[in-house]
Each structure stands twice: as C-alpha cells, then as structure tokens.
Design an enzyme around this catalytic site. Structure first.
Site, mmCIF file in Angstrom:
data_model
loop_
_atom_site.group_PDB
_atom_site.id
_atom_site.type_symbol
_atom_site.label_atom_id
_atom_site.label_comp_id
_atom_site.label_asym_id
_atom_site.label_seq_id
_atom_site.Cartn_x
_atom_site.Cartn_y
_atom_site.Cartn_z
ATOM 1 N N ARG A 104 -7.413 19.362 6.976
ATOM 2 C CA ARG A 104 -7.772 20.782 7.055
ATOM 3 C C ARG A 104 -7.254 21.499 5.826
ATOM 4 O O ARG A 104 -6.071 21.403 5.504
ATOM 5 C CB ARG A 104 -7.112 21.418 8.279
ATOM 6 C CG ARG A 104 -7.722 21.036 9.567
ATOM 7 C CD ARG A 104 -7.448 22.050 10.637
ATOM 8 N NE ARG A 104 -6.040 22.453 10.749
ATOM 9 C CZ ARG A 104 -5.606 23.309 11.662
ATOM 10 N NH1 ARG A 104 -6.456 23.833 12.516
ATOM 11 N NH2 ARG A 104 -4.341 23.630 11.743
ATOM 12 N N THR A 108 -8.486 27.839 4.396
ATOM 13 C CA THR A 108 -9.724 28.128 5.142
ATOM 14 C C THR A 108 -9.727 27.495 6.529
ATOM 15 O O THR A 108 -10.538 27.880 7.378
ATOM 16 C CB THR A 108 -10.942 27.571 4.383
ATOM 17 O OG1 THR A 108 -10.839 26.133 4.368
ATOM 18 C CG2 THR A 108 -10.994 28.083 2.952
ATOM 19 N N ASP A 200 2.488 19.682 14.629
ATOM 20 C CA ASP A 200 1.565 18.923 13.768
ATOM 21 C C ASP A 200 1.572 17.451 14.183
ATOM 22 O O ASP A 200 2.555 16.738 13.965
ATOM 23 C CB ASP A 200 1.983 19.077 12.304
ATOM 24 C CG ASP A 200 0.941 18.507 11.359
ATOM 25 O OD1 ASP A 200 0.586 17.304 11.500
ATOM 26 O OD2 ASP A 200 0.467 19.248 10.483
ATOM 27 N N ASP A 203 2.135 14.768 11.327
ATOM 28 C CA ASP A 203 3.519 14.751 10.850
ATOM 29 C C ASP A 203 4.450 14.124 11.877
ATOM 30 O O ASP A 203 5.376 13.391 11.522
ATOM 31 C CB ASP A 203 3.985 16.177 10.527
ATOM 32 C CG ASP A 203 3.443 16.653 9.188
ATOM 33 O OD1 ASP A 203 3.067 15.803 8.354
ATOM 34 O OD2 ASP A 203 3.387 17.879 8.974
HETATM 35 C C1 PRP Z 1 -5.070 17.778 12.366
HETATM 36 C C2 PRP Z 1 -5.546 17.013 13.575
HETATM 37 C C3 PRP Z 1 -7.031 17.207 13.510
HETATM 38 C C4 PRP Z 1 -7.157 18.588 12.927
HETATM 39 C C5 PRP Z 1 -7.509 19.511 14.048
HETATM 40 O O1 PRP Z 1 -5.241 17.042 11.222
HETATM 41 O O2 PRP Z 1 -5.158 15.670 13.582
HETATM 42 O O3 PRP Z 1 -7.691 16.261 12.701
HETATM 43 O O4 PRP Z 1 -5.893 18.934 12.385
HETATM 44 O O5 PRP Z 1 -7.746 20.764 13.558
HETATM 45 P P1 PRP Z 1 -9.178 21.456 13.599
HETATM 46 O O6 PRP Z 1 -9.695 21.272 14.980
HETATM 47 O O7 PRP Z 1 -8.856 22.889 13.283
HETATM 48 O O8 PRP Z 1 -10.054 20.827 12.556
HETATM 49 P P2 PRP Z 1 -4.667 17.505 9.800
HETATM 50 O O9 PRP Z 1 -5.672 18.266 9.035
HETATM 51 O O10 PRP Z 1 -3.339 18.167 10.006
HETATM 52 O O11 PRP Z 1 -4.517 16.143 9.027
HETATM 53 P P3 PRP Z 1 -3.567 14.885 9.354
HETATM 54 O O12 PRP Z 1 -4.073 14.243 10.617
HETATM 55 O O13 PRP Z 1 -3.768 14.034 8.145
HETATM 56 O O14 PRP Z 1 -2.149 15.371 9.508
HETATM 57 N N1 URA Z 2 -3.481 20.053 14.023
HETATM 58 C C1 URA Z 2 -2.294 19.707 14.563
HETATM 59 O O1 URA Z 2 -1.761 18.636 14.262
HETATM 60 N N2 URA Z 2 -1.724 20.544 15.445
HETATM 61 C C2 URA Z 2 -2.285 21.705 15.796
HETATM 62 O O2 URA Z 2 -1.696 22.431 16.625
HETATM 63 C C3 URA Z 2 -3.502 22.059 15.225
HETATM 64 C C4 URA Z 2 -4.091 21.208 14.344
#
Ligand code: PRP
Ligand code: URA
Length: 209
Positions: A104, A108, A200, A203
């Site tokens: 993400r 944005t 997160d 993380d």
């Molecule tokens: C997180 C999560 C989803 C996304 C959800 O990923 O694992 O993929 O956010 O958010 P959304 O519904 O608003 O799109 P992130 O972008 O943090 O990446 P990561 O899994 O690499 O930490």
């Molecule tokens: N992605 C995450 O990992 N946690 C949230 O709460 C939203 C998006």
C-alpha cells in the site's frame, strides 16, 4: 451481506483474541495466523463439490465421496498473506500457490503491484486469495482483478480481520467474490489501519518493526 461469511467458531475466536494482543511475540503470531488459516480453510471449502467413488477396503467395497470439480489455487498477497499459506497447504496438500506482490502506498493507500506469478494452468483453477487484513479493500480488489484478467472464473477471499470499508469496496467492485473473515471490525483510522485490528500484520509476522 450475502457473500460475507464471518466465522464464529470458538477455536478461531480464541486464537484471534491472542493474535490481536500487542504483547504476542512474532513466533506465536506466525503460528496463530497459520492455525487460523487452517481452521478457516476448513470452513471456506465447505461448498466444494463431491463425487461418488468406490474404494476397496481390506474388507469390502466402500461407497465414498471425494472432491470433484475444478482444481484450486491459493493466492497469498505478499507479504502478509504468506503467513496463511502453510495452514492452507496443510489442509489441501496438492493445491498450487500463486503469488501477488502488492504494497500500500502510505500516502494514497492504493496498492502498488511488484510481483505476479501464477501456476501455468491458473485459468483452469478456482482461486482463494489469502491476506490477513482487508482494510480499504484496495489490495484484495486489485488481486481479484488480476486473477480475473488471467482467466480465473471463480475467486474467493479469505482474510482474518476485515473493515466495513474493505467489505464494501469488494462488494461493489467484485460482487461475485465470496468473502470469509474471522472478524468484521469497526472502522479504519486516518492511517488506513483497522480499528481495533491487530496492527501491521506483515510487520508482526516478519518482525520488521
Ligand atoms: C497490508 C495487508 C494487506 C493490505 C490491506 O499489506 O497485508 O495486503 O495492507 O490493506 P488494504 O485493504 O487497504 O489494501 P501492506 O501493504 O502493509 O504490505 P505487507 O504485507 O508487505 O506488509
Ligand atoms: N494492513 C495491516 O497490516 N493492518 C491494518 O490494520 C491495515 C492494513
């Protein structure tokens, strides 16, 4: 919301309560994500078609049923979706795994694609997208779109925690996609995090914060 399924199984809810705890270690967090995925997989595959098959036991012929119909692919959204793959594969050892890399944009909140690798026969498979968090729904909606563009006819989404905003986005962009959650939370905060959520997920799985 007919295509939304929120599982209230006690084992799932108990594990989710530990998963949410800010003091849960990465090791335990990873184990719980995998276990919850395994339990959710059991529920989310309830509608798989069966066909009759006769099996010779050491004693006689048993009239049994085995899974028929299309083959499946599990599609984790990187990174956090990777945490759910082991649990899914434990339940369905012959499943193929395709990967969608999305992160993400912190400004944005829209998903940015950096990887897409599917089994070669993906258009002949039904797909279950796995990602622990359905927040704005941008990532899940993009992943569903990519799968439809390569010819997948039937897509499901399995997330551990969803926000109403994400469910709404999926329902408006992909009304045909069944959504499976362990919990539907209250709302998103100004940073796009699910409240109360679990923080997160990526993380916490990979210990990167
Ligand atoms: C997180 C999560 C989803 C996304 C959800 O990923 O694992 O993929 O956010 O958010 P959304 O519904 O608003 O799109 P992130 O972008 O943090 O990446 P990561 O899994 O690499 O930490
Ligand atoms: N992605 C995450 O990992 N946690 C949230 O709460 C939203 C998006």
């Amino acid at each position: 919301m007919s295509n939304l399924h929120v599982f209230d199984h006690p084992l799932i809810q108990h594990k989710l309560s530990i998963l949410r705890d800010k003091d849960t270690s990465s090791k335990l967090f990873r184990e719980l994500v995998s276990e919850i995925a395994m339990l959710m997989c059991y529920e989310a595959t309830r509608d798989l078609p069966l066909e009759d098959v006769d099996v010779e036991t050491p004693v006689a012929v048993a009239h049994c049923r085995h899974i028929a119909g299309k083959k499946l692919a599990v599609v984790p959204i990187l990174r956090a979706g990777l945490g759910m793959v082991e649990g899914m594969v434990a339940m369905m050892p012959n499943v193929k795994v395709g990967h969608v890399g999305l992160y993400r944009d912190p400004e944005t909140l829209e998903p940015v694609k950096y990887y897409f690798k599917m089994p070669p026969d993906i258009q002949e498979r039904d797909a279950i997208i796995v990602d622990p968090m359905l927040a704005t729904g941008g990532s899940a909606a993009a992943a569903a779109q990519f799968l439809k563009e390569v010819g997948v006819k039937h897509v499901k989404l399995m997330s551990i925690i969803g926000a109403p905003e994400g469910v709404e986005r999926m329902r408006s962009e992909h009304p045909d996609v069944d959504i499976y959650l362990a919990a539907l939370d209250d709302h998103l905060n100004e940073h796009g995090y699910i409240v109360p959520g679990l923080g997160d997920a990526g993380d916490r799985i990979f210990g990167t914060k």
